[in-house]
Design an enzyme around this catalytic site. Structure first.
Site, PDB file in Angstrom:
ATOM      1  N   LYS A  55      -3.717   7.026   2.931  1.00 45.05           N
ATOM      2  CA  LYS A  55      -2.821   6.077   3.576  1.00 45.05           C
ATOM      3  C   LYS A  55      -2.482   6.555   4.977  1.00 45.05           C
ATOM      4  O   LYS A  55      -2.553   7.753   5.258  1.00 45.05           O
ATOM      5  CB  LYS A  55      -1.505   5.984   2.782  1.00 45.05           C
ATOM      6  CG  LYS A  55      -1.609   5.261   1.457  1.00 45.05           C
ATOM      7  CD  LYS A  55      -0.238   5.193   0.789  1.00 45.05           C
ATOM      8  CE  LYS A  55      -0.318   4.530  -0.573  1.00 45.05           C
ATOM      9  NZ  LYS A  55      -0.684   3.115  -0.523  1.00 45.05           N
ATOM     10  N   ARG A  63      -3.870   0.833 -11.170  1.00 47.18           N
ATOM     11  CA  ARG A  63      -4.580   0.091 -12.220  1.00 47.18           C
ATOM     12  C   ARG A  63      -5.455   1.025 -13.069  1.00 47.18           C
ATOM     13  O   ARG A  63      -5.681   0.764 -14.243  1.00 47.18           O
ATOM     14  CB  ARG A  63      -5.410  -1.036 -11.570  1.00 47.18           C
ATOM     15  CG  ARG A  63      -6.418  -0.565 -10.576  1.00 47.18           C
ATOM     16  CD  ARG A  63      -6.882  -1.668  -9.630  1.00 47.18           C
ATOM     17  NE  ARG A  63      -5.902  -1.970  -8.586  1.00 47.18           N
ATOM     18  CZ  ARG A  63      -6.057  -2.898  -7.657  1.00 47.18           C
ATOM     19  NH1 ARG A  63      -7.144  -3.647  -7.636  1.00 47.18           N
ATOM     20  NH2 ARG A  63      -5.131  -3.104  -6.745  1.00 47.18           N
TER      21      ARG A  63
HETATM   22  N1  BES Z   1       1.449   2.289  -4.635  1.00 51.56           N
HETATM   23  C1  BES Z   1       0.709   1.353  -3.883  1.00 51.56           C
HETATM   24  C2  BES Z   1       1.384  -0.009  -3.765  1.00 51.56           C
HETATM   25  C3  BES Z   1       2.698  -0.052  -3.039  1.00 51.56           C
HETATM   26  C4  BES Z   1       2.763  -0.486  -1.732  1.00 51.56           C
HETATM   27  C5  BES Z   1       3.864   0.264  -3.688  1.00 51.56           C
HETATM   28  C6  BES Z   1       3.979  -0.575  -1.087  1.00 51.56           C
HETATM   29  C7  BES Z   1       5.085   0.198  -3.035  1.00 51.56           C
HETATM   30  C8  BES Z   1       5.141  -0.239  -1.746  1.00 51.56           C
HETATM   31  C9  BES Z   1      -0.662   1.140  -4.539  1.00 51.56           C
HETATM   32  O1  BES Z   1      -1.169   2.213  -5.231  1.00 51.56           O
HETATM   33  C10 BES Z   1      -1.631   0.851  -3.436  1.00 51.56           C
HETATM   34  O2  BES Z   1      -1.854   1.701  -2.646  1.00 51.56           O
HETATM   35  N2  BES Z   1      -2.170  -0.358  -3.432  1.00 51.56           N
HETATM   36  C11 BES Z   1      -3.102  -0.747  -2.456  1.00 51.56           C
HETATM   37  C12 BES Z   1      -4.224  -1.484  -3.130  1.00 51.56           C
HETATM   38  C13 BES Z   1      -5.401  -1.763  -2.244  1.00 51.56           C
HETATM   39  C14 BES Z   1      -6.082  -0.489  -1.866  1.00 51.56           C
HETATM   40  C15 BES Z   1      -6.337  -2.677  -2.987  1.00 51.56           C
HETATM   41  C16 BES Z   1      -2.375  -1.645  -1.464  1.00 51.56           C
HETATM   42  O3  BES Z   1      -1.502  -2.405  -1.879  1.00 51.56           O
HETATM   43  O4  BES Z   1      -2.634  -1.551  -0.281  1.00 51.56           O
HETATM   44 MN    MN Z   2      -2.273   3.550  -3.958  1.00 53.78          MN
END
Ligand code: BES
Ligand code: MN
Ligand code: ZN
Length: 489
Positions: free
Chosen positions: A266, A340
């Site tokens: 990230k 997931r």
């Molecule tokens: N933990 C994150 C989602 C999240 C985002 C939680 C903001 C709380 C606040 C999750 O694991 C994630 O990173 N999701 C990605 C999925 C994508 C790579 C398909 C996302 O939402 O960007």
């Molecule tokens: Mn994630």
């Protein structure tokens, strides 16, 4: 775990009003009529209360609003807090009134002249919920919050329902503490230890360690944690308050103690927020705590997958293919779509082992749910009109926002992979729905199931009605009510 504020219920006695220290609380409805407590205060204040109630300022207040009349002449109290509330307030109105009192209490004690006001128990719950503050890591701010004495006409009745309210508040605080806790403190080991400590409350708690998970074939779960020095764990909490042998209701939580994204790292800005990525597991833990504390007459299992998503030489790479416990293979396109992968194995295990009558999973699963619903509603995805409607109704009654979104085979098709049975992302469009479709592949057809995407509601940057900024504990009250209304008896 003590409540942040001491609350007592006593028989009505207006004698202490004139020389009470602290703050005295009175209730006045829309009609402006004064009850016995308010009349006493009004007399001591030489009718200043009546003048306030006749003012425009009072007329403009909504139910549950509170105004402070400071340093009332004729009384030793530091303030009279006037709550606009009718005799029969709604649950959210009563809780709102309590929350506003929490913001005004300061270091003073409250003498609450509740008399025959309905839902004094919910006023007390609102007061407790909003008095919460996560200050464990702030040195030298020994906070001194006063206590509250509620004078009510039927204190024994109140004391009974106040016990249930206490169980709810403790569950919510447990969830909030876990969710607020930074990841260097709340490691997977520490999280598991906090859950194991709930055995004291009569819960069965079982911890599955990496060798157990390897044996069970939980490779999608393990793939998420393999870059971290903290061991991956699954914790199984069982509350057997129902009939012996009756199949349980199941709760499953995503417990990513920190989500860096892994090799699909990230960006730096805002990454600190990912300390709340175990919020789903936090809610499961909070609900289990409430059920145990109030000795719910239901069989409920709560399972959480505890794991840290880190980049390292041993971390999962994009393009890796892993086999789930179910047997389906997954091509990992993006290591940041890890939640997931955690849930797939833990949900499958839950169904194989417990044959639950229903299953709800909670996860801070997608950023896309924030784009769709913001902080006001969690996303609800389900294979069951009944279970999702029951849940949404319970959430509404508790003032916790929840909104159903669609699922269908066309969305599922977006998960098609070149090399494996599926890939772990479905592209940018409908990101929360394709995540839900992925999860549904690990749900047995005859199991009523709901997925709650709580990424927008688990933790927020500004205060909400019942919580300061930070973790909200969203979902504990709704799930507790769902179980009470449909799975208990
Ligand atoms: N933990 C994150 C989602 C999240 C985002 C939680 C903001 C709380 C606040 C999750 O694991 C994630 O990173 N999701 C990605 C999925 C994508 C790579 C398909 C996302 O939402 O960007
Ligand atoms: Mn994630
Ligand atoms: Zn995550």
């Amino acid at each position: 775990m003590p409540l942040p504020i001491e609350i007592h219920f006593k028989d009505v006695d207006l004698d202490p009003v004139s020389d009470a220290g602290g703050k005295v609380v009175v209730f006045v409805g829309d009609d402006g009529r004064l009850d016995a407590g308010a009349r006493r205060v009004n007399r001591l204040m030489r009718k200043a209360l009546a003048r306030f109630i006749e003012s425009d300022a009072f007329a403009k207040l909504s139910p549950g609003d509170v105004r402070s009349l400071a340093y009332p002449a004729g009384m030793t109290a530091r303030a009279v807090l006037v709550v606009k509330l009718g005799k029969r307030p709604s649950v959210p109105e009563a809780r709102k009134a309590g929350a506003q009192l929490a913001k005004l209490i300061g270091e003073d004690d409250l003498l609450v002249l509740a008399g025959t006001i309905g839902r004094a128990d919910h006023i007390a719950l609102g007061l407790a919920l909003r008095a919460y503050d996560f200050d464990t890591h702030k040195t030298g701010v020994g906070k001194n919050i006063g206590k509250a004495v509620f004078m009510v006409s039927k204190p024994e009745e109140m004391a009974k329902s106040a016990k249930t309210m206490g169980a709810i508040a403790e569950g919510v605080f447990f969830t909030r503490d876990l969710t607020n806790e930074p990841a260097n403190v709340l490691t997977t080991d520490d999280f598991a230890a906090r859950l194991a400590a709930m055995q004291e409350l009569g819960l069965d708690v079982e911890i599955l360690d990496e060798p157990d998970l390897v044996k069970l074939g939980m490779r999608t779960l393990l793939s998420v944690g393999q870059g971290s020095d903290s061991p991956t764990k699954v914790v199984v909490m069982s509350w057997n308050g129902g009939k012996r042998g009756d199949a349980p209701f199941a709760l499953v939580g995503k417990g990513v103690v920190f989500d860096t994204g892994g090799i699909s790292l990230k960006q730096a800005a805002g990454m600190e927020a990912m300390t709340m990525d175990m919020g789903g597991a936090g809610v499961v833990a909070g609900v289990m705590r409430t059920l145990a504390l109030r000795k719910a007459k239901a069989n409920v299992v709560g399972l959480v997958g505890l794991v840290e998503n880190m980049p390292s030489g041993s971390a999962t790479r994009p393009g890796d293919v892993v086999k789930s416990m179910k047997g389906d293979t997954v091509e990992i396109i993006n290591t940041d779509a890890e939640g997931r992968l955690v849930l797939a194995d833990v949900m499958w295990y839950t169904q194989e082992r417990f044959k639950p009558v229903g299953m709800i999973n909670l996860a801070t699963l997608t950023g896309a749910i924030l784009v769709a619903l913001g902080h006001e509603n969690a996303g609800v995805f389900s294979n069951s009109d009944k279970l999702s409607a029951d849940f949404i109704k319970a959430a509404e009654a508790e003032g916790e926002g929840a909104w159903r979104l669609p699922m269908s085979p066309a969305y599922d098709a977006l998960l098609k992979s070149q090399t494996a049975d599926m890939k772990n992302v479905g592209g940018r469009n409908a990101g929360s729905i394709t995540a839900a479709q992925f999860l549904q592949r690990f749900v047995k057809e005859d199991v009523p199931w709901c997925h709650l995407d709580i990424a927008g509601v688990a933790s927020v940057k500004s205060e909400t009605a019942l919580a300061p900024a930070g973790a909200t504990g969203w979902g504990v009250m709704a799930l507790n009510r769902l179980i009470a209304d449909h799975y208990e008896g």
